[in-house]
Motif scaffolding. Structure first.
Motif, PDB file in Angstrom:
ATOM      1  N   LEU A  25     -51.227 -23.659   7.215  1.00  0.00           N
ATOM      2  CA  LEU A  25     -51.174 -23.329   5.796  1.00  0.00           C
ATOM      3  C   LEU A  25     -50.315 -24.324   5.021  1.00  0.00           C
ATOM      4  O   LEU A  25     -50.639 -24.692   3.887  1.00  0.00           O
ATOM      5  N   ASP A  26     -49.242 -24.763   5.640  1.00  0.00           N
ATOM      6  CA  ASP A  26     -48.383 -25.756   4.989  1.00  0.00           C
ATOM      7  C   ASP A  26     -49.123 -27.082   4.817  1.00  0.00           C
ATOM      8  O   ASP A  26     -49.029 -27.733   3.766  1.00  0.00           O
ATOM      9  N   MET A  27     -49.895 -27.484   5.825  1.00  0.00           N
ATOM     10  CA  MET A  27     -50.649 -28.732   5.764  1.00  0.00           C
ATOM     11  C   MET A  27     -51.785 -28.665   4.740  1.00  0.00           C
ATOM     12  O   MET A  27     -52.147 -29.671   4.130  1.00  0.00           O
ATOM     13  N   ALA A  28     -52.345 -27.475   4.533  1.00  0.00           N
ATOM     14  CA  ALA A  28     -53.548 -27.328   3.709  1.00  0.00           C
ATOM     15  C   ALA A  28     -53.251 -27.085   2.233  1.00  0.00           C
ATOM     16  O   ALA A  28     -54.185 -27.042   1.418  1.00  0.00           O
ATOM     17  N   ARG A  29     -52.003 -26.946   1.869  1.00  0.00           N
ATOM     18  CA  ARG A  29     -51.671 -26.489   0.518  1.00  0.00           C
ATOM     19  C   ARG A  29     -52.216 -27.401  -0.586  1.00  0.00           C
ATOM     20  O   ARG A  29     -52.509 -26.936  -1.695  1.00  0.00           O
ATOM     21  N   ASN A  30     -52.364 -28.716  -0.325  1.00  0.00           N
ATOM     22  CA  ASN A  30     -52.824 -29.630  -1.374  1.00  0.00           C
ATOM     23  C   ASN A  30     -54.339 -29.801  -1.407  1.00  0.00           C
ATOM     24  O   ASN A  30     -54.869 -30.440  -2.315  1.00  0.00           O
ATOM     25  N   ASP A  31     -55.036 -29.254  -0.432  1.00  0.00           N
ATOM     26  CA  ASP A  31     -56.482 -29.446  -0.343  1.00  0.00           C
ATOM     27  C   ASP A  31     -57.290 -28.180  -0.561  1.00  0.00           C
ATOM     28  O   ASP A  31     -58.527 -28.243  -0.644  1.00  0.00           O
ATOM     29  N   TYR A  32     -56.623 -27.029  -0.656  1.00  0.00           N
ATOM     30  CA  TYR A  32     -57.342 -25.762  -0.737  1.00  0.00           C
ATOM     31  C   TYR A  32     -56.755 -24.839  -1.794  1.00  0.00           C
ATOM     32  O   TYR A  32     -55.551 -24.838  -2.036  1.00  0.00           O
ATOM     33  N   TYR A  33     -57.652 -24.050  -2.411  1.00  0.00           N
ATOM     34  CA  TYR A  33     -57.249 -22.937  -3.256  1.00  0.00           C
ATOM     35  C   TYR A  33     -57.189 -21.685  -2.386  1.00  0.00           C
ATOM     36  O   TYR A  33     -57.914 -21.568  -1.399  1.00  0.00           O
ATOM     37  N   ALA A  34     -56.364 -20.728  -2.786  1.00  0.00           N
ATOM     38  CA  ALA A  34     -56.293 -19.441  -2.092  1.00  0.00           C
ATOM     39  C   ALA A  34     -56.835 -18.352  -3.011  1.00  0.00           C
ATOM     40  O   ALA A  34     -56.460 -18.280  -4.182  1.00  0.00           O
ATOM     41  N   GLN A  35     -57.726 -17.537  -2.475  1.00  0.00           N
ATOM     42  CA  GLN A  35     -58.271 -16.432  -3.263  1.00  0.00           C
ATOM     43  C   GLN A  35     -57.185 -15.382  -3.493  1.00  0.00           C
ATOM     44  O   GLN A  35     -56.455 -15.020  -2.574  1.00  0.00           O
ATOM     45  N   GLU A  36     -57.128 -14.885  -4.709  1.00  0.00           N
ATOM     46  CA  GLU A  36     -56.136 -13.872  -5.061  1.00  0.00           C
ATOM     47  C   GLU A  36     -56.834 -12.693  -5.722  1.00  0.00           C
ATOM     48  O   GLU A  36     -57.643 -12.881  -6.636  1.00  0.00           O
ATOM     49  N   ILE A  37     -56.553 -11.479  -5.251  1.00  0.00           N
ATOM     50  CA  ILE A  37     -57.123 -10.256  -5.806  1.00  0.00           C
ATOM     51  C   ILE A  37     -55.991  -9.321  -6.173  1.00  0.00           C
ATOM     52  O   ILE A  37     -55.179  -8.962  -5.314  1.00  0.00           O
ATOM     53  N   ALA A  38     -55.941  -8.952  -7.439  1.00  0.00           N
ATOM     54  CA  ALA A  38     -54.902  -8.031  -7.931  1.00  0.00           C
ATOM     55  C   ALA A  38     -53.505  -8.506  -7.552  1.00  0.00           C
ATOM     56  O   ALA A  38     -52.647  -7.719  -7.148  1.00  0.00           O
ATOM     57  N   GLY A  39     -53.297  -9.819  -7.650  1.00  0.00           N
ATOM     58  CA  GLY A  39     -51.983 -10.385  -7.394  1.00  0.00           C
ATOM     59  C   GLY A  39     -51.653 -10.618  -5.938  1.00  0.00           C
ATOM     60  O   GLY A  39     -50.536 -11.049  -5.620  1.00  0.00           O
TER      61      GLY A  39
END
Length: 235
Positions: A25-39
């Protein structure tokens, strides 16, 4: 998310530990968006798989046959939505998913029966609940929006036939979903972390681990690998 449903796709699965997940997750932070639902970026899923009374869906998979199917009811707990889904994997390695929104798992319902008559190769009347699971999921989308990466943790199985329950909290199941062999930033990250492709069907692995009456011959190497990874998590 509506633009990258990937209902016809190629899936690649990986099994790893919580520790390596945090590094990924640390490596991927600049290449991916994270889905967020209700915060929240962590979503709860609850799934019930159906099979025939002689577990033909499981046996077809265990025997290594292509063209296999799964029937499941999946509840997206965070958004309070439930779908009935038929997944078909063809002999080219592509997974096609058909689904409809439902309110319950009653297969006597006319709409469900019509849907299954169109998409399921089995008789609707031969289907019965086999196993239930739930887990927490993180969903990542690459910035080009050509793939999804789902990360499942806190996996639990409840076998509806044998009555056995199994918690697999130490394991992390990662699945890369994309339309064709397009470039994927995460593949190099996974390679660097020595996380390699590893087939893991939640239905089949959960069934093999919680129903002693099912054949497991072809799954034995995977089951051994899963135990080894679990031991790494607890050491």
């Amino acid at each position: 998310m509506s633009g990258i449903k990937l209902m016809n796709r190629i899936d690649t699965k990986f099994v790893t530990t919580q520790d390596r997940l945090m590094r990924l997750l640390d490596m991927a932070r600049n290449d991916y968006y994270a889905q967020e639902i209700a915060g929240s970026r962590l979503s709860r899923y609850d799934t019930t798989y159906f099979d025939t009374d002689d577990f033909d869906m499981y046996r077809v998979h265990q025997s290594g046959h292509t063209g296999r199917q799964k029937l499941r009811f999946r509840t997206y707990v965070s958004s309070n939505l439930q779908f009935m889904e038929v997944k078909t994997k063809n002999n080219h390695g592509r997974t096609k998913k058909k689904r409809i929104k439902v309110e319950d798992m009653d297969l006597a319902d006319a709409e469900k029966r019509a849907f299954l008559a169109e998409h399921l190769r089995y008789s609707v009347d031969s289907m019965q609940p086999a196993i239930r699971n739930n887990f927490d999921r993180i969903t990542l989308v690459n910035r080009a929006k050509t793939e999804r990466l789902t990360i499942d943790t806190n996996l639990r199985f409840f076998n509806l036939v044998s009555g056995k329950t199994l918690e697999m909290n130490p394991l992390v199941i990662i699945e890369l979903k994309r339309d064709g062999l397009c470039y994927s930033p995460v593949l190099e990250m996974l390679r660097q972390l020595r996380i390699f492709p590893h087939g893991f069907s939640k239905y089949c692995m959960g069934s093999a681990l919680t129903n002693p009456n099912l054949p497991v011959n072809r799954f034995k190497p995977k089951l051994i690998d899963i135990r080894k990874i679990s031991e790494l998590c607890t050491n």
